[in-house]
Motif scaffolding. Structure first.
Motif, PDB file in Angstrom:
ATOM      1  N   SER B  98     -24.691   8.345  20.307  1.00 55.36           N
ATOM      2  CA  SER B  98     -24.738   8.426  18.861  1.00 55.36           C
ATOM      3  C   SER B  98     -23.980   7.261  18.222  1.00 55.36           C
ATOM      4  CB  SER B  98     -24.137   9.781  18.456  1.00 55.36           C
ATOM      5  OG  SER B  98     -24.101   9.911  17.083  1.00 55.36           O
ATOM      6  N   ALA B  99     -22.863   6.888  18.823  1.00 54.54           N
ATOM      7  CA  ALA B  99     -22.089   5.754  18.297  1.00 54.54           C
ATOM      8  C   ALA B  99     -22.912   4.467  18.373  1.00 54.54           C
ATOM      9  CB  ALA B  99     -20.783   5.602  19.084  1.00 54.54           C
ATOM     10  N   ILE B 100     -23.559   4.256  19.486  1.00 53.83           N
ATOM     11  CA  ILE B 100     -24.362   3.032  19.648  1.00 53.83           C
ATOM     12  C   ILE B 100     -25.536   3.038  18.664  1.00 53.83           C
ATOM     13  CG2 ILE B 100     -25.891   1.777  21.235  1.00 53.83           C
ATOM     14  CD1 ILE B 100     -23.990   2.724  23.514  1.00 53.83           C
ATOM     15  N   THR B 105     -25.472  -3.122  17.016  1.00 52.41           N
ATOM     16  CA  THR B 105     -26.409  -4.187  16.643  1.00 52.41           C
ATOM     17  C   THR B 105     -27.693  -3.990  17.457  1.00 52.41           C
ATOM     18  OG1 THR B 105     -25.624  -5.596  18.413  1.00 52.41           O
ATOM     19  CG2 THR B 105     -24.504  -5.812  16.289  1.00 52.41           C
ATOM     20  N   PRO B 106     -28.776  -4.645  17.049  1.00 49.01           N
ATOM     21  CA  PRO B 106     -30.023  -4.522  17.830  1.00 49.01           C
ATOM     22  C   PRO B 106     -29.794  -4.832  19.314  1.00 49.01           C
ATOM     23  CG  PRO B 106     -30.481  -5.621  15.755  1.00 49.01           C
ATOM     24  CD  PRO B 106     -28.978  -5.430  15.821  1.00 49.01           C
ATOM     25  N   ASP B 107     -28.961  -5.798  19.573  1.00 45.35           N
ATOM     26  CA  ASP B 107     -28.666  -6.148  20.968  1.00 45.35           C
ATOM     27  C   ASP B 107     -27.978  -4.994  21.688  1.00 45.35           C
ATOM     28  OD1 ASP B 107     -29.598  -8.457  22.046  1.00 45.35           O
ATOM     29  OD2 ASP B 107     -27.552  -9.257  22.441  1.00 45.35           O
ATOM     30  N   GLN B 108     -27.006  -4.387  20.997  1.00 48.29           N
ATOM     31  CA  GLN B 108     -26.247  -3.267  21.604  1.00 48.29           C
ATOM     32  C   GLN B 108     -27.131  -2.035  21.785  1.00 48.29           C
ATOM     33  OE1 GLN B 108     -23.190  -3.370  18.645  1.00 48.29           O
ATOM     34  NE2 GLN B 108     -21.736  -4.471  19.971  1.00 48.29           N
ATOM     35  N   GLN B 109     -28.124  -1.881  20.915  1.00 51.14           N
ATOM     36  CA  GLN B 109     -29.024  -0.725  21.038  1.00 51.14           C
ATOM     37  C   GLN B 109     -29.739  -0.724  22.397  1.00 51.14           C
ATOM     38  OE1 GLN B 109     -29.629   1.624  18.540  1.00 51.14           O
ATOM     39  NE2 GLN B 109     -28.416   0.705  16.924  1.00 51.14           N
ATOM     40  N   LYS B 110     -29.830  -1.918  22.973  1.00 48.27           N
ATOM     41  CA  LYS B 110     -30.512  -1.998  24.273  1.00 48.27           C
ATOM     42  C   LYS B 110     -29.786  -1.191  25.353  1.00 48.27           C
ATOM     43  CE  LYS B 110     -32.544  -6.468  23.292  1.00 48.27           C
ATOM     44  NZ  LYS B 110     -32.229  -7.911  23.312  1.00 48.27           N
ATOM     45  N   LEU B 111     -28.501  -0.951  25.109  1.00 48.57           N
ATOM     46  CA  LEU B 111     -27.720  -0.160  26.083  1.00 48.57           C
ATOM     47  C   LEU B 111     -28.235   1.278  26.193  1.00 48.57           C
ATOM     48  CD1 LEU B 111     -24.118  -1.295  25.124  1.00 48.57           C
ATOM     49  CD2 LEU B 111     -25.300  -1.792  27.280  1.00 48.57           C
ATOM     50  N   MET B 208      -4.766   7.763  27.586  1.00 46.16           N
ATOM     51  CA  MET B 208      -4.588   6.338  27.897  1.00 46.16           C
ATOM     52  C   MET B 208      -3.710   5.622  26.881  1.00 46.16           C
ATOM     53  SD  MET B 208      -8.382   5.136  26.793  1.00 46.16           S
ATOM     54  CE  MET B 208      -9.029   6.689  27.371  1.00 46.16           C
ATOM     55  N   THR B 209      -3.073   4.572  27.369  1.00 48.16           N
ATOM     56  CA  THR B 209      -2.437   3.631  26.457  1.00 48.16           C
ATOM     57  C   THR B 209      -3.154   2.293  26.605  1.00 48.16           C
ATOM     58  OG1 THR B 209      -0.815   3.104  28.163  1.00 48.16           O
ATOM     59  CG2 THR B 209      -0.156   4.706  26.501  1.00 48.16           C
ATOM     60  N   LEU B 210      -3.241   1.564  25.509  1.00 52.33           N
ATOM     61  CA  LEU B 210      -3.905   0.257  25.513  1.00 52.33           C
ATOM     62  C   LEU B 210      -2.880  -0.780  25.097  1.00 52.33           C
ATOM     63  CD1 LEU B 210      -6.153   2.352  23.649  1.00 52.33           C
ATOM     64  CD2 LEU B 210      -7.488   0.764  25.027  1.00 52.33           C
ATOM     65  N   THR B 211      -2.636  -1.718  25.978  1.00 54.08           N
ATOM     66  CA  THR B 211      -1.639  -2.746  25.694  1.00 54.08           C
ATOM     67  C   THR B 211      -2.265  -4.127  25.861  1.00 54.08           C
ATOM     68  OG1 THR B 211      -0.070  -1.233  26.726  1.00 54.08           O
ATOM     69  CG2 THR B 211       0.737  -3.427  26.189  1.00 54.08           C
ATOM     70  N   GLY B 212      -2.482  -4.785  24.739  1.00 58.78           N
ATOM     71  CA  GLY B 212      -3.053  -6.148  24.780  1.00 58.78           C
ATOM     72  C   GLY B 212      -4.392  -6.195  25.494  1.00 58.78           C
ATOM     73  N   VAL B 213      -5.250  -5.203  25.215  1.00 60.29           N
ATOM     74  CA  VAL B 213      -6.567  -5.171  25.870  1.00 60.29           C
ATOM     75  C   VAL B 213      -7.488  -6.177  25.169  1.00 60.29           C
ATOM     76  CG1 VAL B 213      -8.565  -3.743  26.435  1.00 60.29           C
ATOM     77  CG2 VAL B 213      -6.261  -2.745  26.497  1.00 60.29           C
ATOM     78  N   ARG B 214      -7.933  -7.167  25.920  1.00 66.38           N
ATOM     79  CA  ARG B 214      -8.771  -8.224  25.325  1.00 66.38           C
ATOM     80  C   ARG B 214     -10.253  -7.919  25.528  1.00 66.38           C
ATOM     81  NH1 ARG B 214      -6.004 -12.813  24.059  1.00 66.38           N
ATOM     82  NH2 ARG B 214      -3.789 -12.516  24.489  1.00 66.38           N
ATOM     83  N   VAL B 215     -10.998  -7.976  24.411  1.00 65.41           N
ATOM     84  CA  VAL B 215     -12.446  -7.796  24.509  1.00 65.41           C
ATOM     85  C   VAL B 215     -13.128  -8.891  23.703  1.00 65.41           C
ATOM     86  CG1 VAL B 215     -12.352  -5.285  24.822  1.00 65.41           C
ATOM     87  CG2 VAL B 215     -12.487  -6.220  22.509  1.00 65.41           C
ATOM     88  N   PRO B 216     -14.335  -9.282  24.104  1.00 61.56           N
ATOM     89  CA  PRO B 216     -15.068 -10.303  23.341  1.00 61.56           C
ATOM     90  C   PRO B 216     -15.597  -9.729  22.027  1.00 61.56           C
ATOM     91  CG  PRO B 216     -16.423  -9.481  25.138  1.00 61.56           C
ATOM     92  CD  PRO B 216     -15.071  -8.850  25.295  1.00 61.56           C
ATOM     93  N   THR B 217     -15.965 -10.601  21.108  1.00 59.94           N
ATOM     94  CA  THR B 217     -16.512 -10.161  19.818  1.00 59.94           C
ATOM     95  C   THR B 217     -17.704  -9.228  20.014  1.00 59.94           C
ATOM     96  OG1 THR B 217     -15.847 -12.304  18.935  1.00 59.94           O
ATOM     97  CG2 THR B 217     -17.370 -11.002  17.589  1.00 59.94           C
ATOM     98  N   SER B 218     -18.477  -9.485  21.049  1.00 61.15           N
ATOM     99  CA  SER B 218     -19.694  -8.701  21.285  1.00 61.15           C
ATOM    100  C   SER B 218     -19.385  -7.254  21.690  1.00 61.15           C
ATOM    101  CB  SER B 218     -20.528  -9.350  22.386  1.00 61.15           C
ATOM    102  OG  SER B 218     -19.758  -9.409  23.582  1.00 61.15           O
ATOM    103  N   ALA B 219     -18.109  -6.967  21.984  1.00 64.46           N
ATOM    104  CA  ALA B 219     -17.738  -5.602  22.362  1.00 64.46           C
ATOM    105  C   ALA B 219     -17.646  -4.689  21.150  1.00 64.46           C
ATOM    106  CB  ALA B 219     -16.400  -5.594  23.105  1.00 64.46           C
ATOM    107  N   ARG B 220     -17.541  -5.299  19.971  1.00 66.92           N
ATOM    108  CA  ARG B 220     -17.428  -4.485  18.766  1.00 66.92           C
ATOM    109  C   ARG B 220     -18.799  -3.967  18.347  1.00 66.92           C
ATOM    110  NH1 ARG B 220     -15.888  -6.677  13.028  1.00 66.92           N
ATOM    111  NH2 ARG B 220     -16.719  -4.861  11.941  1.00 66.92           N
ATOM    112  N   LEU B 221     -18.867  -2.660  18.096  1.00 63.59           N
ATOM    113  CA  LEU B 221     -20.145  -2.072  17.691  1.00 63.59           C
ATOM    114  C   LEU B 221     -20.463  -2.489  16.270  1.00 63.59           C
ATOM    115  CD1 LEU B 221     -20.209   1.614  19.024  1.00 63.59           C
ATOM    116  CD2 LEU B 221     -21.777  -0.236  19.618  1.00 63.59           C
TER     117      LEU B 221
END
Lengths: 403, 376
Positions: B98-100, B105-111, B208-221
Motif C-alpha cells: 500500500s505504501a508503494i 514513483t512509477p519506477d518504484q511501482q515496478k516493485l 531497531m535503532t538507526l544510526t547514520g543509515v545512508r540511502v540513495p535518493t531513489s530509496a525515498r518513496l
C-alpha cells in the motif's frame, strides 16, 4: 471494615517493622532481583528464602499454636503477607501451609501430625495436590485413580493432571477411589503419597506461558502404607471440600492483586502515547479507579471469610469461598488485562528468555514486561484452577439459593 | 468496479481453505514457528502463496496482480487468521504494498511485481518506542546529503522486521518539524541495529535503532516535499481492517474448535455441550464472531465502494473486533478448562494471535478515542 482496620491497626506496627527488617536482612538479593524482573525462581532459591522464614515459624504463623503455628490472627496474617509483598519477596507456596497442613492437623492422627507438620513449618518438605484427573475436572468427585487394599498397603493405579510443581514435590496429598459401589462422593479417600515411591512417573505439561509449572502424574502399582490414610476410608470427600474452601480463599491473593495494580500504575507513568505519559490520560485514571473499587469490594468479601476462620475451629464455607473466588479471580484477570493494554504499546512482545536468570539479551519495554505477560497468560487459569467459575456458580446456586 | 464476482470470491476463499487445511496443520505451524535455524516463517510457503495468486490478489494487473479490492484482501487475511499463518502478510501485501502504491514513483511501482511473485518481503516500520499507537509521532529524521539521505532514529518492535528483505521506514525530512517521508531501506543496511524479539503469538520481529543509515535518493518513496502523514494514515487504516479480517478468521476457527470440543468432553455424566449455560456461552462466542464478521465485511465493502465514510467504518470495525476478539479468545480457553492452558492444544495459540490482533496498529480504546474526537 475489617481490612481497613488491619491497615490502620497500630498494634501491628511493631510486627510489621519486624517483618520488614527481617526481609531487608534475610531476603536473598538474587531472589529479590528475580522477583522484581518477574523471573522464574528455582526450588533451591525458594528454599534459601523459605527455610529462613520457616526457622522463625513464619510460614505457618497463622496455624493454631497447638499444631506448631504462632496463632496469628487474620489481621496479623494479612499484615505479614502485605509486608512480604512490599519487600519484593515471593508469596508463600500454598500446597503445604494452606492445603496439606490444615487437613492434617484437623483430621489427622497424632502420629501423622508429628510426622508431617514439622516439615511444612520448616519448609523441609514440598507438597503437591493430587486432585484433578483427565476425566475429573469440574466433576472432581468422578475421579478414578484407584487404591486397593493389600495387607498393610494400598496399591494405587491411575493418573492425576494439572499437578503444579509435582516435579519439585516430596509428598502429594491425593484423592483416590477406594470404593466404586455407591454414590461417587462416598468412595473417595484422602491419602498422603511419598513422591519417591516406585511406580510414580511425573511428566511435564508446557503451558501457554511456555513454562513448566504443571505436570501429569502417573501411578503404576504404587504401594502406599495404610497409615498414610487421613481420617476414615471413604470419607475423603469431606476433607477434600474442607481443603477446597481453604484453597479458594487462598486463590484470592490480596497482596498480589495490590502488586498487580501497583504495577499498572507504574506502567502508566512509564508508558507514553505520542510522547505523553498514559498516567495523564483521564480515561486511564478512571480505569485505575474502577479497579480500586473492585479491589475494595474483594477485600470486603475476604474480610468476611477471614472473620469466619478467626473463630475457634472456624473454617471458610464453600459458599463464601465460592463468591470470593469468583470475584477475586475476575478482578485478577481484569487488572492483568489492563496491564496488557498498556504493554501492547511496546509491540505485543513476549520475551520468554528474559524469564530465566542469566539471560543477557536486549529487553524491549519495561524491565518486568515478560514477567507481566507471563502473569497475564498464567492467570487465564485463575477462573479454571481450584474449581472453575462455572463450578463456583453451581455451588452458590445450589447451596445459597437452593436451586 | 469490483474486480471479483461473488463466485470468484468464493473460489478464492475455497482455495485458501482447501490448501491450508491440508498443508498448514498445527504441527506445521509449530515446526515453522520454532525452528531454531529458521526465521519463524516459511519462505517455501510464501512461494506457494505467490503461485496461488494470494500475494498479488489486490495488486494492479500491470504488476502481475489480480486487481482485487479490499474485500479480496480481507478474504486472504481471514485465511491467515484461520490457519495462524506465520508469514509476513501484513507488512508485505498490506502495509508495504500500500505504501508503494500510494507514494511510489512509477519506477518504484515496478516493485509491486516482486511482491506478487513472492520475491520481495517488507515490514512497515512507522511506530516509535515512545509513540504508542499515535500515528503522527515521528522522531526519526532523514537528512539530505548530496547523493541521498542519512537516517537516524528508532522504531518499535515490528513483526517480521528481523528477516524481511526491505524495511519501509518513516522519517521526518531535515528536522523534527519537517514533513514525513517514507524510505525503502534494505534490512541489512549499515547503521541499522535490529533487536530481534518474539511476539506474544510465536511470530518473530524486531525493534531497531538507526544510526547514520545512508540511502540513495531513489530509496525515498515518491518525489517532492509533500508530507506523507495523511497517506500513512490511509496505509494504517488499510492495515487495521486487514488485521480485523485476520481476527475474524481466527475467531471463527477457535469458536468451531470449542464447539467441537464441548461435544466430546463429558463431565457429570453428560457432554459439556448439553449444559445450557455452556450452550449459551458458545452462542455468545458465535454471535460475537458474527458481529465482528459483519462489521468487518461492511468496512471492506465501504472501501471498495469508495465510500467517503470508509475510514470511520474501519475504525468502528477495529473497536468492535478488538472487543470481540478479547471475549472469544478468553472464552475459548475458559471452556477448554485446563486443556486450554496447554501449549499442546491450538486453542492457546488462537488466544495469543487474537491478543495481537486486538492491539496491532492500535487497540480498540485508541480507535474509540479517534472516533470520539472526530465525531464530537
Amino acid at each position: 471494615m475489617f481490612i481497613r482496620s488491619v491497615e490502620r491497626d497500630t498494634s501491628l506496627d511493631a510486627f510489621r517493622a519486624e517483618v520488614r527488617d527481617f526481609c531487608a536482612r534475610e531476603l536473598p538479593a538474587e531472589v529479590q532481583r528475580k522477583q522484581a524482573m518477574g523471573q522464574h525462581l528455582e526450588r533451591h532459591e525458594y528454599d534459601a528464602w523459605l527455610k529462613r522464614l520457616g526457622a522463625r515459624g513464619w510460614i505457618t504463623g497463622k496455624w493454631p499454636k497447638e499444631h506448631g503455628g504462632l496463632g496469628w490472627s487474620p489481621a496479623q496474617t494479612l499484615a505479614f503477607n502485605e509486608e512480604l509483598g512490599r519487600a519484593g519477596a515471593p508469596p508463600l507456596v500454598p500446597f503445604g501451609v494452606n492445603m496439606a497442613g490444615p487437613v492434617i492437623y484437623t483430621f489427622g492422627t497424632e502420629t501423622q501430625k508429628r510426622t508431617y507438620l514439622p516439615g511444612i513449618i520448616r519448609n523441609d518438605t514440598w507438597w503437591c495436590q493430587g486432585y484433578s484427573e483427565p476425566g475429573a475436572g469440574s466433576d472432581l468427585a468422578g475421579l478414578k485413580t484407584k487404591a486397593v487394599r493389600d495387607g498393610d498397603h494400598y496399591v494405587i493405579n491411575g493418573q492425576k493432571i494439572w499437578t503444579s510443581l509435582a516435579h519439585w514435590a516430596d509428598w502429594m496429598f491425593c484423592l483416590v477411589r477406594t470404593d466404586d459401589s455407591g454414590k461417587k462422593q462416598e468412595g473417595i479417600s484422602f491419602i498422603l503419597i511419598d513422591m519417591r515411591t516406585p511406580g510414580i512417573t511425573v511428566r511435564p505439561i508446557i503451558a501457554i506461558t511456555m513454562s513448566h509449572h504443571l505436570n501429569e502424574v502417573f501411578f503404576d502399582d504404587v504401594r502406599v502404607p495404610v497409615e498414610n490414610l487421613i481420617g476414615e476410608e471413604g470419607k475423603g470427600w469431606t476433607y477434600a471440600k474442607f481443603l477446597l474452601a481453604n484453597e479458594r480463599v487462598g486463590n484470592v491473593e490480596i497482596s498480589r492483586l495490590q502488586a498487580n495494580l501497583d504495577a499498572l500504575s507504574r506502567l502508566l507513568a512509564e508508558t507514553r502515547e505520542g510522547g505523553k505519559p498514559l498516567a495523564e490520560d483521564p480515561l486511564w485514571r478512571r480505569k485505575v479507579a474502577e479497579h480500586e473499587v473492585a479491589l475494595a469490594t474483594v477485600k470486603a468479601l475476604m474480610a468476611d471469610q477471614l472473620a469466619a476462620t478467626a473463630e475457634e475451629g472456624g473454617a471458610p464455607t464453600l459458599m463464601g469461598a465460592a463468591a470470593l473466588k469468583l470475584r477475586g479471580t475476575e478482578l485478577q484477570q481484569a487488572i492483568l488485562q489492563s496491564v496488557m493494554d498498556v504493554l501492547g504499546r511496546y509491540g505485543q512482545l513476549y520475551q520468554t528468555d528474559a524469564l530465566h536468570a542469566g539471560w543477557n539479551g536486549e529487553l524491549i519495554g519495561p524491565t518486568d514486561s515478560a514477567g507481566l505477560v507471563y502473569e497475564h497468560l498464567y492467570r487465564r487459569a485463575a477462573t479454571i484452577y481450584g474449581g472453575s467459575s462455572e463450578v463456583q456458580k453451581n455451588i452458590i446456586a445450589k447451596g445459597a439459593l437452593g436451586l | 468496479m469490483p474486480a471479483f464476482s461473488s463466485e470468484e470470491r468464493q473460489l478464492l476463499n475455497d482455495s485458501l481453505r482447501d490448501l491450508l487445511a491440508d498443508k498448514y496443520t498445527f504441527e506445521h505451524f509449530k515446526k515453522v514457528a520454532r525452528a531454531e535455524d529458521g526465521d519463524g516463517f516459511s519462505r517455501a510457503d510464501w512461494a506457494t502463496y505467490a503461485e496461488m495468486g494470494w500475494l498479488g490478489v489486490c495488486l494492479p494487473e500491470s504488476a502481475g496482480g489480480a486487481g482485487g479490492g479490499a474485500t479480496e484482501l480481507g478474504i486472504v487475511m481471514a485465511g491467515a487468521g484461520r490457519f495462524l499463518l506465520l508469514e509476513p502478510f501484513l507488512g508485505t501485501i498490506v502495509l508495504g504494498a500500500s505504501a508503494i502504491e500510494k507514494a511510489g514513483t512509477p519506477d518504484q511501482q515496478k516493485l509491486l511485481a516482486d511482491i506478487a511473485t513472492g520475491k520481495l518481503t517488507l515490514a512497515f516500520c512507522h511506530a516509535e518506542p515512545d509513540g504508542g499507537y499515535a500515528r503522527d509521532y515521528v522522531r526519526t529524521i532523514a537528512r539530505r546529503e548530496s547523493d541521498g539521505y542519512v537516517i537516524d532514529g528508532a522504531k518499535a518492535h515490528t513483526i517480521a522486521a528481523h528477516a524481511v528483505d526491505t524495511l519501509v521506514i518513516s522519517a521526518r525530512l531535515g528536522s523534527a518539524s519537517g514533513p514525513v517521508a517514507l524510505f525503502l531501506v534494505p534490512r541489512t543496511s549499515a547503521g541499522i541495529k535490529l533487536a530481534p524479539a518474539p511476539a506474544l503469538d510465536g511470530r518473530r520481529g524486531a525493534a531497531m535503532t538507526l544510526t547514520g543509515v545512508r540511502v540513495p535518493t531513489s530509496a525515498r518513496l515518491g518525489a517532492g516535499d509533500a508530507d506523507l502523514l495523511p497517506a500513512i494514515g490511509d496505509i494504517l487504516d488499510r492495515g487495521a481492517i486487514a488485521v480485523c479480517a485476520e481476527a475474524v478468521g481466527a475467531m471463527a476457527a477457535v469458536t468451531q474448535i470449542t464447539v467441537d470440543y464441548l461435544k466430546t468432553r463429558k463431565q457429570f455424566g453428560q457432554l459439556l455441550s448439553q449444559f445450557q449455560v455452556l450452550q449459551h456461552r458458545l452462542v455468545d462466542m458465535s454471535v460475537t464472531t458474527e458481529e465482528a464478521r459483519a462489521i468487518v465485511h461492511a468496512a471492506l465493502q465501504a472501501v471498495d465502494d469508495g465510500d467517503p465514510q470508509a475510514r470511520h467504518t474501519i475504525w468502528k470495525a477495529k473497536v468492535k473486533t478488538a472487543q470481540c476478539a478479547r471475549f472469544v479468545g478468553g472464552q475459548a480457553i475458559q471452556l477448554h478448562g485446563g486443556m486450554g492452558m496447554t501449549d499442546e492444544l491450538i486453542v492457546g495459540h488462537y488466544y495469543k494471535r487474537l491478543v495481537l490482533c486486538e492491539s496491532l496498529l492500535g487497540d480498540g480504546e485508541w480507535y474509540l478515542k479517534q472516533l470520539a474526537a472526530e465525531m464530537a
